[in-house]
Design an enzyme around this catalytic site. Structure first.
Site, mmCIF file in Angstrom:
data_model
loop_
_atom_site.group_PDB
_atom_site.id
_atom_site.type_symbol
_atom_site.label_atom_id
_atom_site.label_comp_id
_atom_site.label_asym_id
_atom_site.label_seq_id
_atom_site.Cartn_x
_atom_site.Cartn_y
_atom_site.Cartn_z
ATOM 1 N N HIS A 61 50.829 -114.836 94.898
ATOM 2 C CA HIS A 61 50.343 -115.450 93.668
ATOM 3 C C HIS A 61 51.214 -116.662 93.354
ATOM 4 O O HIS A 61 52.189 -116.944 94.055
ATOM 5 C CB HIS A 61 50.353 -114.443 92.512
ATOM 6 C CG HIS A 61 51.712 -113.949 92.133
ATOM 7 N ND1 HIS A 61 52.492 -113.169 92.963
ATOM 8 C CD2 HIS A 61 52.453 -114.115 90.983
ATOM 9 C CE1 HIS A 61 53.624 -112.876 92.364
ATOM 10 N NE2 HIS A 61 53.637 -113.447 91.168
ATOM 11 N N ASP A 65 58.734 -117.748 91.570
ATOM 12 C CA ASP A 65 59.623 -116.964 92.438
ATOM 13 C C ASP A 65 58.928 -116.480 93.708
ATOM 14 O O ASP A 65 59.543 -115.804 94.529
ATOM 15 C CB ASP A 65 60.226 -115.778 91.675
ATOM 16 C CG ASP A 65 59.194 -114.854 91.055
ATOM 17 O OD1 ASP A 65 58.110 -115.323 90.693
ATOM 18 O OD2 ASP A 65 59.477 -113.639 90.932
ATOM 19 N N HIS A 66 57.649 -116.874 93.887
ATOM 20 C CA HIS A 66 56.908 -116.484 95.090
ATOM 21 C C HIS A 66 56.395 -117.680 95.895
ATOM 22 O O HIS A 66 55.886 -117.486 96.996
ATOM 23 C CB HIS A 66 55.733 -115.582 94.715
ATOM 24 C CG HIS A 66 56.178 -114.270 94.151
ATOM 25 N ND1 HIS A 66 56.242 -113.114 94.890
ATOM 26 C CD2 HIS A 66 56.623 -113.945 92.900
ATOM 27 C CE1 HIS A 66 56.692 -112.122 94.136
ATOM 28 N NE2 HIS A 66 56.936 -112.610 92.927
ATOM 29 N N HIS A 139 47.911 -108.261 88.347
ATOM 30 C CA HIS A 139 49.061 -108.923 87.735
ATOM 31 C C HIS A 139 48.571 -109.741 86.549
ATOM 32 O O HIS A 139 47.391 -109.653 86.168
ATOM 33 C CB HIS A 139 49.757 -109.786 88.783
ATOM 34 C CG HIS A 139 51.112 -110.294 88.390
ATOM 35 N ND1 HIS A 139 52.013 -109.560 87.665
ATOM 36 C CD2 HIS A 139 51.720 -111.503 88.626
ATOM 37 C CE1 HIS A 139 53.105 -110.256 87.475
ATOM 38 N NE2 HIS A 139 52.954 -111.443 88.023
ATOM 39 N N ASP A 207 54.498 -107.423 92.198
ATOM 40 C CA ASP A 207 53.936 -108.055 90.999
ATOM 41 C C ASP A 207 52.546 -107.511 90.687
ATOM 42 O O ASP A 207 51.561 -108.236 90.685
ATOM 43 C CB ASP A 207 53.909 -109.575 91.166
ATOM 44 C CG ASP A 207 55.289 -110.179 91.191
ATOM 45 O OD1 ASP A 207 55.625 -110.917 90.252
ATOM 46 O OD2 ASP A 207 56.040 -109.917 92.150
#
Length: 310
Positions: A61, A65-66, A139, A207
């Site tokens: 997603h 942080d991804h 999420h 997540d």
């Protein structure tokens, strides 16, 4: 054989002793990376995961942080000598997100192939012998989980090959699942190969709230890697509010799916050490382990049909 590594296990922000969560999977000369937060290329280096073989980057997603580290990783891959195309897959609007992020990486020495996936259909991507299957999770924004599978062909039957008068020089091609023409005769793998055997499967999902899709896709997998942002259910209301799940919730998904092993990852910065919670979580699903930066495992083919009896 499938090599698995968790170069990072942190959520939200990188810490001085914990990189952001990602997964590196390698089979032969091909590698797949799931997620690429800030500093991922450093985490990969510290975990001794070679970046040049990465053929595919799967994004779960679009939270920073991804995905925020993808430009740096691609630049590092180019500096490492990568020239073959790289596929990047992820949720809808991936093309627009990458267009913005890669402004600072305008001259890569390889092509970028972008594939937007929803996970709503049985869509499979491939990298070498690895089959990658996205599926939807829950999420705050659209988010995907992934399975990585390595199928396994049936056993070659040399007696059947002799009965069919197949020359020995053609056996190797048939064992590679490729037909071969010898003279005026065409030989196909189904003539001499048994039914497919159990391959290797790894599920990765962070997540997300617990949803049935996770346990359904992870059923009888060799390894499930799930988010455990908090060690117990004391903060479950906060996990629900922000679309995450706790370690006990992840363990219940493991109990339903019965993988060979469950690793937990994507820890909150407020949890410096997940180890104290593991004994309680194992009361739910005994084969649970706390992931840590650099944790790795080599999964080999097995003739076992299920891990439920372990």
């Amino acid at each position: 054989m499938l090599d698995i590594c968790l170069p990072g296990t942190g959520g939200m922000v990188p810490l001085k002793n914990r990189w952001l969560t990602c997964l590196y999977a390698r089979c032969g000369s091909h590698a797949v990376l799931i997620d690429c937060g800030e500093g991922t290329q450093i985490a990969l280096s510290q975990a001794e995961c070679r970046i040049k073989p990465i053929d595919m980057i799967c994004i779960t997603h679009f939270h920073a942080d991804h995905i925020a580290g993808i430009a740096g990783l691609l630049l590092s891959m180019g500096n490492a000598g990568r020239t073959e195309p790289v596929t990047i897959c992820g949720p809808s609007n991936l093309i627009d997100i990458l267009r913005a992020l890669l402004v600072i990486a305008p001259a890569l020495p390889f092509d970028i192939m972008v594939t937007e996936v929803s996970g709503e259909t049985d869509q499979f991507l491939s990298a070498g012998d690895m089959m990658i299957h996205p599926f939807p999770v829950k999420h705050m924004i659209p988010c995907l989980g992934y399975t990585i599978s390595v199928p396994r062909m049936g056993k070659f039957d040399p007696q059947r090959a002799r009965e069919l008068d197949i020359p020995v020089r053609g056996w190797k091609m048939l064992q590679k699942n490729e037909p071969i023409q010898i003279g005026d005769r065409l030989y196909t793998p189904d003539m001499v190969m048994g039914p497919p055997r159990k391959g290797i499967k790894v599920l990765y999902s962070t997540d997300t709230r617990p949803v049935p899709e996770i346990s359904e896709n992870g059923k009888d997998s060799d390894l499930m890697i799930l988010e455990g942002i908090y060690g117990d259910n004391e903060k479950i209301d906060k996990a629900r509010e922000w679309g995450h799940m706790t370690m006990p919730e992840a363990a219940h998904l493991g109990l339903a799916a019965q993988p060979g092993e469950l690793w937990l990852t994507h820890y909150s910065p407020s949890m410096p050490d997940p180890a104290p919670y593991i004994d309680d979580v194992r009361r739910i699903f005994p084969r649970t382990e706390a992931g840590f930066d650099g944790r790795r495992k080599t999964i080999i083919f097995s003739d076992e049909n299920s891990y439920a009896a372990r």
